[in-house]
Design an enzyme around this catalytic site. Sequence first.
Site, PDB file in Angstrom:
ATOM      1  N   CYS A 150       0.837  -1.311   0.009  1.00  0.00           N
ATOM      2  CA  CYS A 150       0.103   0.014  -0.159  1.00  0.00           C
ATOM      3  C   CYS A 150       0.723   1.281  -0.089  1.00  0.00           C
ATOM      4  O   CYS A 150       1.891   1.129   0.114  1.00  0.00           O
ATOM      5  CB  CYS A 150      -0.944  -0.020   1.207  1.00  0.00           C
ATOM      6  N   HIS A 209       5.791  -5.064   8.595  1.00  0.00           N
ATOM      7  CA  HIS A 209       5.563  -6.298   9.154  1.00  0.00           C
ATOM      8  C   HIS A 209       5.978  -7.240   7.987  1.00  0.00           C
ATOM      9  O   HIS A 209       4.812  -8.080   7.599  1.00  0.00           O
ATOM     10  CB  HIS A 209       4.482  -6.817   9.863  1.00  0.00           C
ATOM     11  N   HIS A 226       3.602   1.964  11.758  1.00  0.00           N
ATOM     12  CA  HIS A 226       2.626   1.540  12.747  1.00  0.00           C
ATOM     13  C   HIS A 226       2.367   2.996  13.480  1.00  0.00           C
ATOM     14  O   HIS A 226       1.369   2.705  14.209  1.00  0.00           O
ATOM     15  CB  HIS A 226       2.964   0.378  13.361  1.00  0.00           C
ATOM     16  N   CYS A 281       2.617   5.740   8.842  1.00  0.00           N
ATOM     17  CA  CYS A 281       1.586   5.998   7.661  1.00  0.00           C
ATOM     18  C   CYS A 281       0.644   7.076   7.970  1.00  0.00           C
ATOM     19  O   CYS A 281       0.096   7.407   9.030  1.00  0.00           O
ATOM     20  CB  CYS A 281       0.681   4.907   7.406  1.00  0.00           C
ATOM     21  N   GLU A 318       0.705  -0.362  16.396  1.00  0.00           N
ATOM     22  CA  GLU A 318      -0.308   0.580  15.856  1.00  0.00           C
ATOM     23  C   GLU A 318      -1.211   0.983  17.178  1.00  0.00           C
ATOM     24  O   GLU A 318      -1.335   2.173  17.560  1.00  0.00           O
ATOM     25  CB  GLU A 318      -1.017   0.345  14.723  1.00  0.00           C
ATOM     26  N   THR A 334      -6.128   0.733  11.858  1.00  0.00           N
ATOM     27  CA  THR A 334      -6.371   0.657  10.552  1.00  0.00           C
ATOM     28  C   THR A 334      -6.238  -0.527   9.597  1.00  0.00           C
ATOM     29  O   THR A 334      -6.924  -0.659   8.523  1.00  0.00           O
ATOM     30  CB  THR A 334      -5.560   1.781   9.748  1.00  0.00           C
ATOM     31  N   SER A 348       2.081  -9.863  10.485  1.00  0.00           N
ATOM     32  CA  SER A 348       1.346  -8.880   9.740  1.00  0.00           C
ATOM     33  C   SER A 348      -0.098  -9.077  10.100  1.00  0.00           C
ATOM     34  O   SER A 348      -1.141  -9.806   9.852  1.00  0.00           O
ATOM     35  CB  SER A 348       1.490  -8.880   8.411  1.00  0.00           C
ATOM     36  N   SER A 349      -0.882  -7.812  10.699  1.00  0.00           N
ATOM     37  CA  SER A 349      -2.074  -7.915  11.210  1.00  0.00           C
ATOM     38  C   SER A 349      -3.175  -7.952   9.789  1.00  0.00           C
ATOM     39  O   SER A 349      -3.948  -8.664   9.665  1.00  0.00           O
ATOM     40  CB  SER A 349      -2.439  -6.685  11.886  1.00  0.00           C
ATOM     41  N   SER A 356       1.891  -5.309   3.262  1.00  0.00           N
ATOM     42  CA  SER A 356       3.408  -5.349   3.432  1.00  0.00           C
ATOM     43  C   SER A 356       4.076  -6.079   2.851  1.00  0.00           C
ATOM     44  O   SER A 356       5.376  -6.306   3.143  1.00  0.00           O
ATOM     45  CB  SER A 356       3.616  -5.233   5.045  1.00  0.00           C
TER      46      SER A 356
END
Length: 319
Positions: free
Chosen positions: A17, A46, A80, A102, A132, A171, A229-230, A274
């Site tokens: 992103c 991540h 994050h 971000c 985050e 987010t 990675s969430s 990511s």
Amino acid sequence: MTKPPLLILLCAPRGFCAGVVRAIDAVERALVLYGAPVYVRHEIVHNKYVVEGLRRKGAVFVKELDEVPDGDAPVIFSAHGVPKSVPEAALARRLFGIDATCPLVTKVHREALLHHKRGRHILLIGHAGHPEVVGTQGQLPQGATTLVETLEDIATLSFADESALAFVTQTTLSVDDTSDIVRALQARFPAIVGPHKEDICYATTNRQGAVKRVAPLVEAMIVVGSANSSNSQRLREVAEREGCPVVRLLLRADDIDWSVFGGIATLGITAGASAPEVLVEEIMDAFAARFEVTVETVSTADESVFFPLPRELREQAAE
């Protein structure tokens, strides 16, 4: 022997992103401008592949600022976001801090600060311990936020003044799960104030939307990304919820379990925000070595978002 056919449905959008691109570019630009070492507090994003690649170029990843020696080497804060105390500590030590948070996370920070200034207690929808969430909570005094992780948490909430509440969200959450939590909060606390525009970022929403389209159509699905990675984990959950029989979160082609994927005829592939495209290609090449592959892209949104580099690096670039 003739290879069996395999139809791969490739989700679009997928992968990096704008916030991730900005964070990685910040580290690489700092390395060009200042040379190694460039220190980075926590993983810049991540993804182990990305982190190891930056480490080979001269980035040094640390858990806390006290691991950074005194001097003028850049110290970059991850995408994050970080608690307010971190840049303050860097400033006190006269370190050269560069904030790669971000901009969409920064938006959540600003919302939380505004609610706090207006006397509202803030309910933060997110996962405990995620960087985050730690960063967002760290924008405000202790006790100013309450973390809400699940629908079940809502039943235990109690506040002296239910007319002075607001909510913000991490987010990278599941769009559907978060919508359920928001509806439950609004039912429990009718006066609660939400963001003008939802906090879940465009990339999270778009990637989950593509997975929703593809997952019911395939026998198996691969989410390319790291286990920590969430947003990648949420893609895995979305694919499972949409009924895909086999869903795996994989970092590299070496992680493919051919006892699971060896006999399929249809496969969906996506990548967390990511995860670099090179890893998607690596996994597709691994399947092409075993199958006669046909690839179809399933696109659900166009993305043209761009975030400029942190100001310190833009000024240097202009010079």
